[in-house]
Enzyme design. Sequence first.
Site, PDB file in Angstrom:
ATOM      1  N   GLU A 125      69.206  19.345  60.110  1.00 25.66           N
ATOM      2  CA  GLU A 125      68.097  18.304  58.875  1.00 25.66           C
ATOM      3  C   GLU A 125      67.335  18.209  59.651  1.00 25.66           C
ATOM      4  O   GLU A 125      65.640  18.451  58.671  1.00 25.66           O
ATOM      5  CB  GLU A 125      68.897  17.650  58.715  1.00 25.66           C
ATOM      6  CG  GLU A 125      68.328  16.606  57.444  1.00 25.66           C
ATOM      7  CD  GLU A 125      69.261  15.749  56.587  1.00 25.66           C
ATOM      8  OE1 GLU A 125      70.434  16.074  56.194  1.00 25.66           O
ATOM      9  OE2 GLU A 125      68.300  14.647  56.487  1.00 25.66           O
ATOM     10  N   ASP A 126      67.164  17.891  61.133  1.00 24.02           N
ATOM     11  CA  ASP A 126      66.017  16.532  61.321  1.00 24.02           C
ATOM     12  C   ASP A 126      65.836  17.519  63.369  1.00 24.02           C
ATOM     13  O   ASP A 126      64.471  16.917  63.504  1.00 24.02           O
ATOM     14  CB  ASP A 126      66.683  15.632  62.286  1.00 24.02           C
ATOM     15  CG  ASP A 126      66.887  14.754  60.672  1.00 24.02           C
ATOM     16  OD1 ASP A 126      66.625  15.102  59.313  1.00 24.02           O
ATOM     17  OD2 ASP A 126      67.889  13.775  60.471  1.00 24.02           O
TER      18      ASP A 126
END
Length: 703
Positions: A125-126
């Site tokens: 996600e990051d």
Amino acid sequence: MSAEATNPDAGAEFRLTAATTTRRRARTRIDLRRLGRAALLGPTARDRLPDAIAHLAEAHRAHHPDADLGVLARAYVLAESSHRGQMRKSGEPYITHPLAVTLILAQLGAETTTLTASLLHDTVEDTDVTLDQVRAEFGDEVCFIVDGVTKLEKVDYGAAAEPETFRKMLVATGNDVRVMSIKLADRLHNMRTLGVMRPEKQARIANVTRDVLIPLAERLGVQALKTELEDLVFAILHPEEYEHTRALIAARTADGDPLPALAESVRAVLRDAGIAAEVHVRPRHFVSVHRVSRKRGELRGPEFGRLLVLVTEDADCYGVLGELHTCFTPVVSEFKDFIAAPKFNLYQSLHTAFAAPDGAVAEVLIRTHQMHRVAEAGVIALGNPYAPAEPADPGAAGERIDPTRPGWLSRLLDWQQAAPDPDTFWSSLRAELAQDREVTVFVADGPDSADDARAISLPAGATCVDAAYARHGEAAHGCIGARVNGRIAALGSRLADGDTVQLLLAQDASSGPAADWLKHARTPAARIAIARWLQAHPDGPHVPDPAPRAPLQMTSLKAAGGNAVVDLPDAPVRLAGCCTPVPPDTVAGFVVRGGAVTVHRVQCAAVDRMREVGRTPVAVHWRATADCMVTLVAESFGRPHLLADLTEAMSRQGASIISATVEPPTEQRVRHTYTVQLPDATGLPALMRAMREVPGVYDVGRV
Ligand code: MN
């Protein structure tokens, strides 16, 4: 990734400046390559655990002495290097978050694959890490779980991102319950560190936690996470009551808690009886103290906590119970046996209470160590859901529902597909999760198929309508009646745990749900299907198709063959729904708005009304060979099999039932309304006679 990335859902918010992002990216790529190779090659890299995960490794080994810690080390190294440079909003390095989440899971006894995925849960996600990379280095299972917890992008989904993310996560949970284990631990750590957020954001996150995550934790049996989440939400959403409760507990602590002394006397009793047991004092969590004090007024002595008795064998639980009930004064109303009848979330324990010398009531939980692990950690304690099943417990064999795919989850996975938009999904999800209990009912297809009854789990409060949709999907639109435990029941009847339900379905496709079914439907599956049907059929189930603008011939209610002829060429003809005229009724027609002719029986009140407002009747006569549609009301006493006998008698007379309503019995009397179709109107008297001859029926008449 944008220069200022925010994690929209939870407390995992972090900020990066443009400069550090660029630096981080370059460095990350180098690190990944170097570390990936190091992880593959050196036994040194594999054997030496990074100091940062020593605590984690220890917690994991406590539950799984033979666990492979090397894979955890590799996952940590990848997570740490890829998150490097990112900070949480609190100012700590981002890696502290996945580490903390993983430690929570390790302490609950999660197995190694869960922990590996947990360390990596925010990388895709990051950071620049991709799912392909996770799959290549850690395998399909870890990849699937990481994918399952990865949020959908706000950029792509806008306001729908949160509901759609939950939908995706729940679907993934249906395949692998470990996805939800990680999400729950993730939320717990984010809630613990929520203080750095703006108050509105704290409240919004707390709300979702209360409505969605806490019920999920409850249903998956993860009591330890659930209670802490409840207290964190309580502090944010009800700060004053939280403060009041905190003061109550502080005051009690200062006064001296009577529970340790009671625990000691219980220990003495069990020692004398020769039962090996641990006796612990369990303080209630804040929300529990708050709830109990609202229920009982001011809390007394031992009510701030409970005694927990842990034993080795199931049978010892009952031994302990017997001793306690003999040596103390039991409060019989507090006794519950969740061992013989486990809660739907796997929870097992005996609950009892006894009166302490000062009259205050001490509650006691009695369970085995294994039951305790499951009570605290629920599905997280189950280990790998794909591992070969352990030899079945002979007592429970075949009885237990698959804990990794409980009934509520299967239902949810079914109805979520039908939810037309994210809003409906989101509100249905919250409504579904707001229901805290579940009943199991046995649903059979028809009157004679009780042996094929299938067990279906429904939320408490569910009705025959819910059972029908759970069993038959859209075919439940044709449900015309139900029997519960052999007795005729209104479709809106609430079902109790263990009920047997037999559903009667119309044989043709022309009937549909009544609008009031929506009132009786508690499950999203039923609500969504009914709402969709009603939307597609705004005129309801019993209104004729638009009549063709042609001959004088009547098009009756979805029936083949016309039967009414009016003296107005080209006028469409409708049989009035209020009195459902059939041959050989004396009838009158009236031209209504739009030029159609509506046909009523002459006795119908509508005929008088039409005349009063100056409408002139149009002559109508019946064609000789006509289908016949009629609505009949039967009054009967309630008895087993009545509905089945009645509908069978009707079909023997050649009547097909178009729709049926069975009103809730009042004083043992049941009123049934049937709209039926007969091949020939001359059969009507015989039909009514046959219905009157069914034992229990005391009147049959036209509406
Ligand atoms: Mn996270």
